[in-house]
Design an enzyme around this catalytic site. Structure first.
Site: not given
Ligand code: GCV
Length: 737
Positions: A202-203, A245, A322, A326, A371, A395, A400, A428, A578
């Site tokens: 992912e990413r 995820n 997590k 989301e 947000r 973060k 994000d 990303e 989003w």
């Molecule tokens: C792993 C953003 C990214 C998602 C990522 C999320 C996170 O939304 O687009 O791909 O999911 O951050 O950090 O959990």
């Protein structure tokens, strides 16, 4: 028969003695190996650990300080240390010094801990004060001979010292009078892989996952060892193998066996493994009806699971979670708090010394509040409610991983909870693999930001390294940019972001410029005519991407879902937060998100002096202007320009800066190998094209709202807005299953 051998400088030498047939065969095999190495000569695989031969004169000087090597091999880490020294010195100096047991001449290199090496013990060095993982490198006299000692309190500290020593050689520093001492306050220095079990990252923009789950645990790809060496060279001491995820299957015996195999490869290099876990795993893997953290059966399931993991991997690091974010399950599904969830897992891991990293990246679809405020609102009231072995992973910014965000207001706001920094190394939101964006300045800017939480000088770095509030459990995580591509990161310059992240995790006060220079020298060589312009170019690159994508505090304007390219007009579902229009709030009159005290009041989440500065449109830095304020297009900026003209100026400057970077690179042909030179040249051309696209699409869109002319001398977008709006990218990497 004539034999051709090579001398220390690699020159061919004729030898007239007869050569046995076996030796010829061995030489041929070596040649084949060398040929294979040449075939991959400069494909980026070696990263910053290339150890290619130094210029002859420099190597000769160093050889005087590397005449013999005294390094034990009683443990796997000591064996790794030996191998690295032999490999590094052998490559850099043309020939590794011999391994010996006693110091017999000037120039010995002695490595070890007081416990592993009687020689180190005899020197009575202050290794105890170095702490875990610390090391010293010192020029000393041993048995009447000048030499160098590399010592630590533990094997891993020595390994780090050895990498530092090799770095001195790689960057051609003097080594005759050394007195270096390095310790870290950052206990956890982790990479987080967002790798799925099917190999998709992912990413990820560097190919598939490097974890070949199908062939594990039997086939241990040599790449795993190189991964470990590389991480150890910058002090990284942990890796979260799978995506936040998380797929529940990672907790099944089938996968735990594979995790164990990887842990075995990494252990000698001081790297522990961690896993992301899905909060509902007791249901999916355990067959329970609930994952309620206060349910005794659920608690037992996690305890048993932790016991099972530690039976396989006694030094397992812990869990990353997590939850309720989301779409991920979490304790709130059962009316429980984040602390209830984290503490349940912490209790399961505590008997084994494991930790929980609970992510603060939490925002809700049903919460209509800004947000940017939601994580703080959720977690600040929980300060002090977490077990001692829980860290909150935050973060760097409140949204994000955007090209620029103000620091996350949670830093400094939870004195009774260790806060772990989460940076994103994979780009990303910063042009994926092809845009040359050196992230050192972004990391440095965040770490140096003053939260003012406990008065002036309460930097984010001091929150994270525990100094500000006296935490011993401290850490940093970087979302990895590593994949199975031959160059690991999708581009040679993206390797610098892995490097910079690791160096700053070790010491968050380092300068990003100094790190860039180190990396450039190690990765490309010490040609001064190359190093200076390249470092300048890297240092320019972060501001360039901010300018061509999201200047003056704009954010989240990228393509929907896949995050490729500009889509500031996007107002599609499934949720407002989003979509870019939620963030820029532009209309005919003005632009920007009002987070001031008359808007969402996100400013109030910062310590009063910072809040007052961000709240005041005359005092907020231009870089955060539209993050915190909604202003008319005609607003007069400090520069004297209107806001609209200033915005166009920034967009254009971003493109111009990329042009400059390209020109710089264009002048450097011939200074490095053709392979890496050409790849960077092509990527810079892509970056220029895409920077132009970002500028033109953004200007075309905002102009469609405000109807204002462009300032004199600034070219109109190449295409009408409809052209940009019609672009579609169905197969963007890193996105979706
Ligand atoms: C792993 C953003 C990214 C998602 C990522 C999320 C996170 O939304 O687009 O791909 O999911 O951050 O950090 O959990």
């Amino acid at each position: 028969m004539l034999a051709i051998t090579a001398d220390a400088e690699g020159r061919a030498v004729r030898d007239r003695r007869p050569v046995p047939v076996g030796l010829v065969a061995a030489l041929l095999a070596l040649l084949a190996l060398f040929g294979a190495r040449l075939a991959h000569a400069e494909d980026g695989y070696e990263l910053w650990l290339r150890y290619h031969a130094l210029p002859a004169a420099q190597a000769a000087t160093y050889r005087d300080h590397a005449s013999q090597l005294l390094a034990g091999d009683a443990t796997p880490t000591q064996q790794a240390i030996r191998q690295e020294l032999l490999r590094g010195l052998g490559g850099l100096l043309g020939k590794a010094p011999p391994l010996e047991d006693t110091v017999t001449r000037d120039g010995a290199i002695v490595v070890g801990t007081p416990a592993s090496s009687p020689l180190v013990a005899r020197l009575k060095l202050d290794t105890a004060g170095l702490g875990h993982d610390g090391y010293l490198i010192r020029s000393v006299v041993i048995d009447g001979h000048p030499g160098t000692v590399i010592a630590g309190q533990d094997d891993v500290g020595v390994l780090y010292g050895v990498f530092h020593f090799l770095r001195l050689l790689q960057t051609e520093q003097p080594i005759a009078q050394l007195d270096l001492r390095q310790s870290t306050r950052m206990k956890l220095r982790l990479l987080d892989h967002w790798d799925n079990l099917d190999g998709h990252v992912e990413r990820g923009y560097a190919g598939a996952s490097i974890w070949d789950w199908q062939k594990l645990p039997d086939w241990l790809d040599p790449r795993y060892t190189d991964y470990a060496r590389t991480n150890a060279s910058i002090g990284i001491n942990g890796t979260v193998l799978n995506n936040v995820n998380a797929q529940p299957a990672i907790l099944t015996p089938l996968y735990l066996d594979k995790v164990k195999a990887l842990a075995g490869v990494f252990r000698p290099y001081g790297i522990r493994v961690y896993l992301s876990v899905r909060f509902s795993a007791p249901i999916e893997v355990g067959g329970l009806k609930t994952a309620d953290p206060l349910d005794p059966q659920v608690r037992r399931w996690w305890r048993d699971k932790a016991d099972e993991i530690y039976r396989l991997i006694p030094d397992f690091g812990g869990f990353l979670v997590k939850a309720n974010s989301e779409g991920q399950p979490g304790p709130q599904d059962y009316g429980r708090s984040h602390a209830d969830g984290a503490n349940m897992l912490a209790d399961a891991l505590a008997p084994h010394g494991g930790i929980v990293m609970w992510r603060a990246f939490v925002y809700s679809q049903t919460n209509v509040d800004d947000r940017a405020k939601q994580a703080y609102a959720e977690f600040k009231p929980l300060d002090g409610a977490f077990r001692d072995n829980v860290l909150l992973q935050v973060k760097n910014g409140p949204i994000d991983f955007q090209p620029r965000e103000p620091f996350n207001p949670l830093f400094g706001a939870m004195p009774r909870t260790p806060l772990m920094m989460e940076f994103q190394v994979t780009k990303e939101y910063l042009g994926f693999a092809t845009h040359l964006v050196y992230l050192g300045p972004l990391f440095e800017e965040t770490l140096a930001a003053d939260t003012m939480a406990r008065g002036k000088g309460s930097t984010v770095a001091k929150v994270v390294d525990g100094e500000l509030d006296g935490h011993a459990l401290t850490g940093m995580a970087g979302v990895a940019n590593i994949g199975a591509d031959r160059d690991w990161c999708g581009s040679d310059f993206d390797q610098a972001n892995w490097y910079a992240y690791g160096r700053l995790a070790w010491d968050p006060t380092l300068s990003s410029r100094a790190i860039a220079e180190e990396w450039t020298r190690m990765t490309f060589g010490n040609d001064e005519a190359f190093v200076k312009p390249v470092v300048d170019m890297m240092m320019l690159s972060r501001e360039a991407v901010v300018d061509y994508m999201t200047p003056l505090g704009l954010h989240h304007l990228m393509g929907h879902g896949h995050h490729y390219g500009p889509e500031p007009w996007d107002a599609s579902g499934p949720r407002a937060d989003w979509t870019p229009v939620y963030y820029h709030r532009a209309d005919k009159q003005g632009i920007g998100f009002d987070r001031s005290s008359t808007g969402s009041n996100a400013v109030a989440q910062y310590a009063p002096p910072v809040a007052a500065q961000f709240d005041d449109v005359r005092r907020v830095p231009d870089a955060y202007l539209l993050w915190f304020h909604h202003l008319p297009w005609t607003y007069r900026m400090r520069s004297g320009h209107t806001l609209w003209d200033e915005l166009v100026t920034h967009y254009t400057r971003g493109v111009d800066d990329v042009k400059k970077m390209r020109e710089t690179w264009g002048r450097l042909d011939g200074h490095i190998d053709a392979e890496r030179y050409r790849k960077a040249a092509v990527f810079l051309a892509i970056q220029q094209k895409e920077a132009q696209w970002w500028r033109d699409a953004s200007i075309a869109y905002f102009q469609s709202l405000n109807g204002l002319p462009l300032p004199a001398g600034y070219p109109a977008p190449e295409h009408p807005l409809a052209y940009y709006q019609a672009l579609r990218f169905p197969y963007v990497p890193g996105h979706g299953p």
